[in-house]
Scaffold this motif. Structure first.
Motif, PDB file in Angstrom:
ATOM      1  N   LYS A 164       1.926   8.710   7.853  1.00 25.63           N
ATOM      2  CA  LYS A 164       2.025   7.858   6.617  1.00 25.63           C
ATOM      3  C   LYS A 164       2.799   8.110   5.541  1.00 25.63           C
ATOM      4  CE  LYS A 164      -0.239  11.484   3.786  1.00 25.63           C
ATOM      5  NZ  LYS A 164      -1.169  12.075   2.769  1.00 25.63           N
ATOM      6  N   VAL A 165       3.228   7.048   4.745  1.00 24.77           N
ATOM      7  CA  VAL A 165       4.177   7.205   3.550  1.00 24.77           C
ATOM      8  C   VAL A 165       3.557   6.847   2.334  1.00 24.77           C
ATOM      9  CG1 VAL A 165       6.446   6.199   2.719  1.00 24.77           C
ATOM     10  CG2 VAL A 165       5.956   6.714   5.258  1.00 24.77           C
ATOM     11  N   ASP A 166       3.364   7.778   1.556  1.00 25.23           N
ATOM     12  CA  ASP A 166       2.697   7.677   0.223  1.00 25.23           C
ATOM     13  C   ASP A 166       3.421   6.938  -0.854  1.00 25.23           C
ATOM     14  OD1 ASP A 166       0.029   9.122   0.549  1.00 25.23           O
ATOM     15  OD2 ASP A 166       1.503  11.108   0.488  1.00 25.23           O
ATOM     16  N   SER A 167       2.660   6.364  -1.677  1.00 28.10           N
ATOM     17  CA  SER A 167       3.058   5.475  -2.791  1.00 28.10           C
ATOM     18  C   SER A 167       3.384   6.493  -3.897  1.00 28.10           C
ATOM     19  CB  SER A 167       2.275   4.205  -2.963  1.00 28.10           C
ATOM     20  OG  SER A 167       1.238   4.848  -4.145  1.00 28.10           O
ATOM     21  N   THR A 168       4.345   6.033  -4.993  1.00 26.22           N
ATOM     22  CA  THR A 168       4.409   6.738  -6.219  1.00 26.22           C
ATOM     23  C   THR A 168       3.443   6.247  -7.410  1.00 26.22           C
ATOM     24  OG1 THR A 168       6.031   5.086  -6.931  1.00 26.22           O
ATOM     25  CG2 THR A 168       6.854   6.888  -5.719  1.00 26.22           C
ATOM     26  N   ASN A 169       2.558   5.101  -7.046  1.00 34.08           N
ATOM     27  CA  ASN A 169       1.457   4.678  -7.957  1.00 34.08           C
ATOM     28  C   ASN A 169       0.501   5.736  -8.705  1.00 34.08           C
ATOM     29  OD1 ASN A 169      -0.408   3.250  -9.223  1.00 34.08           O
ATOM     30  ND2 ASN A 169       0.520   1.383  -8.150  1.00 34.08           N
ATOM     31  N   PRO A 170       0.416   5.810  -9.789  1.00 32.30           N
ATOM     32  CA  PRO A 170      -0.237   7.177 -10.014  1.00 32.30           C
ATOM     33  C   PRO A 170      -1.745   6.799  -9.876  1.00 32.30           C
ATOM     34  CG  PRO A 170       0.444   5.651 -11.939  1.00 32.30           C
ATOM     35  CD  PRO A 170       1.108   5.290 -11.100  1.00 32.30           C
ATOM     36  N   ILE A 171      -2.167   5.931  -9.622  1.00 30.64           N
ATOM     37  CA  ILE A 171      -3.458   5.571  -8.999  1.00 30.64           C
ATOM     38  C   ILE A 171      -3.420   5.027  -7.676  1.00 30.64           C
ATOM     39  CG2 ILE A 171      -5.694   4.303  -9.277  1.00 30.64           C
ATOM     40  CD1 ILE A 171      -5.118   3.827 -12.352  1.00 30.64           C
ATOM     41  N   ARG A 172      -3.446   6.032  -6.577  1.00 29.80           N
ATOM     42  CA  ARG A 172      -3.371   5.669  -5.376  1.00 29.80           C
ATOM     43  C   ARG A 172      -4.091   6.364  -4.398  1.00 29.80           C
ATOM     44  NH1 ARG A 172       0.715   9.311  -7.105  1.00 29.80           N
ATOM     45  NH2 ARG A 172       0.759  11.142  -5.761  1.00 29.80           N
ATOM     46  N   ILE A 173      -4.401   5.865  -3.296  1.00 28.99           N
ATOM     47  CA  ILE A 173      -4.981   6.423  -2.287  1.00 28.99           C
ATOM     48  C   ILE A 173      -4.688   7.690  -1.640  1.00 28.99           C
ATOM     49  CG2 ILE A 173      -6.087   5.969   0.073  1.00 28.99           C
ATOM     50  CD1 ILE A 173      -6.280   2.920  -0.743  1.00 28.99           C
ATOM     51  N   ILE A 180      -0.474  -3.471  23.254  1.00 30.31           N
ATOM     52  CA  ILE A 180      -0.427  -2.733  21.868  1.00 30.31           C
ATOM     53  C   ILE A 180      -0.309  -1.202  21.869  1.00 30.31           C
ATOM     54  CG2 ILE A 180      -2.166  -2.675  19.686  1.00 30.31           C
ATOM     55  CD1 ILE A 180      -3.726  -4.901  20.795  1.00 30.31           C
ATOM     56  N   ILE A 181       0.784  -1.034  21.103  1.00 36.20           N
ATOM     57  CA  ILE A 181       1.262   0.605  20.909  1.00 36.20           C
ATOM     58  C   ILE A 181       0.654   1.080  19.929  1.00 36.20           C
ATOM     59  CG2 ILE A 181       3.355   1.810  20.785  1.00 36.20           C
ATOM     60  CD1 ILE A 181       3.670   0.029  23.109  1.00 36.20           C
ATOM     61  N   ALA A 182       0.385   0.453  18.553  1.00 34.71           N
ATOM     62  CA  ALA A 182       0.029   1.118  17.587  1.00 34.71           C
ATOM     63  C   ALA A 182      -0.238   0.255  16.485  1.00 34.71           C
ATOM     64  CB  ALA A 182       1.018   2.101  16.948  1.00 34.71           C
ATOM     65  N   ALA A 183      -0.299   0.384  15.340  1.00 40.17           N
ATOM     66  CA  ALA A 183      -0.706  -0.465  13.856  1.00 40.17           C
ATOM     67  C   ALA A 183      -0.003   0.159  12.676  1.00 40.17           C
ATOM     68  CB  ALA A 183      -2.206  -1.043  13.963  1.00 40.17           C
ATOM     69  N   ILE A 184       0.196  -0.945  11.970  1.00 38.06           N
ATOM     70  CA  ILE A 184       0.613   0.002  10.469  1.00 38.06           C
ATOM     71  C   ILE A 184      -0.195  -0.940   9.540  1.00 38.06           C
ATOM     72  CG2 ILE A 184       2.848   0.718  11.157  1.00 38.06           C
ATOM     73  CD1 ILE A 184       4.059  -1.648   9.922  1.00 38.06           C
ATOM     74  N   SER A 185      -0.536  -0.222   8.310  1.00 35.13           N
ATOM     75  CA  SER A 185      -1.348  -0.873   7.478  1.00 35.13           C
ATOM     76  C   SER A 185      -0.873  -0.406   6.106  1.00 35.13           C
ATOM     77  CB  SER A 185      -2.900  -0.674   7.641  1.00 35.13           C
ATOM     78  OG  SER A 185      -2.961   0.895   7.230  1.00 35.13           O
ATOM     79  N   VAL A 186      -1.364  -1.521   5.233  1.00 29.35           N
ATOM     80  CA  VAL A 186      -0.977  -0.865   3.442  1.00 29.35           C
ATOM     81  C   VAL A 186      -2.594  -1.102   3.011  1.00 29.35           C
ATOM     82  CG1 VAL A 186      -0.206  -2.058   1.378  1.00 29.35           C
ATOM     83  CG2 VAL A 186       1.131  -1.745   3.592  1.00 29.35           C
ATOM     84  N   SER A 187      -2.877   0.033   2.313  1.00 31.47           N
ATOM     85  CA  SER A 187      -4.094   0.317   1.675  1.00 31.47           C
ATOM     86  C   SER A 187      -3.961   0.172   0.118  1.00 31.47           C
ATOM     87  CB  SER A 187      -5.011   1.290   2.358  1.00 31.47           C
ATOM     88  OG  SER A 187      -4.972   1.291   3.733  1.00 31.47           O
ATOM     89  N   ALA A 188      -5.032  -0.195  -0.383  1.00 35.43           N
ATOM     90  CA  ALA A 188      -4.765   0.233  -2.084  1.00 35.43           C
ATOM     91  C   ALA A 188      -6.333   0.135  -2.581  1.00 35.43           C
ATOM     92  CB  ALA A 188      -4.007  -1.194  -2.569  1.00 35.43           C
ATOM     93  N   PRO A 189      -6.413   0.454  -3.968  1.00 38.23           N
ATOM     94  CA  PRO A 189      -7.847   0.530  -4.629  1.00 38.23           C
ATOM     95  C   PRO A 189      -8.017  -1.259  -4.570  1.00 38.23           C
ATOM     96  CG  PRO A 189      -6.524   1.904  -5.746  1.00 38.23           C
ATOM     97  CD  PRO A 189      -5.543   1.270  -4.602  1.00 38.23           C
ATOM     98  N   SER A 190      -9.429  -1.563  -4.307  1.00 33.82           N
ATOM     99  CA  SER A 190      -9.725  -3.022  -4.105  1.00 33.82           C
ATOM    100  C   SER A 190      -9.527  -3.854  -5.410  1.00 33.82           C
ATOM    101  CB  SER A 190     -11.346  -2.991  -4.028  1.00 33.82           C
ATOM    102  OG  SER A 190     -11.621  -2.394  -2.746  1.00 33.82           O
ATOM    103  N   PHE A 191      -9.370  -3.105  -6.629  1.00 38.72           N
ATOM    104  CA  PHE A 191      -8.946  -3.789  -7.794  1.00 38.72           C
ATOM    105  C   PHE A 191      -7.605  -4.430  -7.957  1.00 38.72           C
ATOM    106  CE2 PHE A 191      -7.954   0.592  -9.067  1.00 38.72           C
ATOM    107  CZ  PHE A 191      -6.774   0.360  -9.781  1.00 38.72           C
ATOM    108  N   ARG A 192      -6.671  -3.704  -7.105  1.00 40.08           N
ATOM    109  CA  ARG A 192      -5.288  -4.160  -7.169  1.00 40.08           C
ATOM    110  C   ARG A 192      -5.017  -5.236  -6.028  1.00 40.08           C
ATOM    111  NH1 ARG A 192      -3.413   1.234  -8.304  1.00 40.08           N
ATOM    112  NH2 ARG A 192      -2.618   1.610  -6.258  1.00 40.08           N
TER     113      ARG A 192
END
Length: 262
Positions: free
Chosen positions: A117-126, A212-224
């Protein structure tokens, strides 16, 4: 706790570790003394390893060193590490452009295992953690890796049916299979509050040919998850997918069990 280690296998590993630590080579007597095992016991093991080219016997010096096949096995591990480093660099770029967490998973049976994983810098994040597992059918990451399976195979993955984690979770095999056919065409998988009502996710599979080797994704709070945000995420995930899959092709990466150096 009962010792379940297999002694003959331990001798093989001890021989390899010993020779790896002594690149100048060792005689049979020296190996026997170092690993504390009789020469008569390890001689047939050493002969087999030499025949299979995992160790090399120098007839002039009567010494053994690491062989070409041990090198090939080690190189395969290094190749996977290089692949992970490359994938993480692309994930970092996706995070930079979307400011949302980017995760990678592999499929283990009917579950998706989160391996990077790579985290975001957003103050409201998963918040998430490497090593967690979730049912693949209710995650974008998982569905991005399920689309090549038949209905019968999906039923075998989930013999007790599809458990509902939220009101949005798909609980029908027919509905899931239909969605997977769309993912098969587009290579874009989505999940809007299926595992957690407050979270949404978009994912793409990472493939080498049809594998299929793997998968990558981007997740966020639904309101965004606005339409504009969706398009942005899809753009950068597809860009990363193209670059990673080119890397897979050039380096012949076909191992789905990518192991992160934690």
């Amino acid at each position: 706790m009962k010792n379940t280690e297999h002694n003959p296998t331990l001798r093989v590993l001890n021989i390899l570790e010993t020779l790896a630590s002594n690149p100048e080579g060792l005689t049979l007597t020296e190996i026997s003394e170092i690993i504390n095992s009789p020469k008569s016991t390890i001689l047939p093991i050493i002969h087999t390893m030499a025949n299979k080219k995992f160790i090399f016997f120098n007839e002039k010096t009567y010494t053994y060193t690491i062989g070409i096949n041990s090198f090939c096995v080690g190189s395969s591990y290094i190749g996977n590490m290089n692949a992970l480093q490359f994938i993480k660099s692309e994930m970092e770029y996706v995070v930079k452009k979307t400011d949302e967490i980017c995760q990678m998973g592999i499929l283990e049976g009917g579950e998706v295992l989160y391996v990077a994983k790579v985290d975001s810098t957003n103050p409201i994040r998963i918040t998430s953690s490497v090593g967690k597992k979730l049912p693949a059918y209710c995650t974008a990451l998982g569905k991005a890796m399920l689309f090549n399976y038949s209905k019968d195979e999906l039923n075998k993955f989930y013999p007790l049916g599809l458990k509902a984690y939220t009101k949005n979770t798909i609980t029908s095999f027919d509905t899931l299979f239909e969605q997977l056919q769309t993912i098969k065409k587009t290579h874009i998988s989505t999940e809007y509050g299926e595992a957690n009502e407050e979270l949404s996710c978009i994912s793409v599979p990472l493939m080498n040919g049809h594998n299929i080797i793997a998968a990558i994704s981007v997740s966020a709070p639904s309101f965004r998850f606005t339409d504009e945000k969706n398009k942005l995420i899809i753009k950068y995930l597809l860009d990363a997918k193209s670059k990673i899959e080119l890397f897979f092709k050039e380096h012949d990466i076909n191992n789905s069990q990518l192991i992160l150096n934690k």
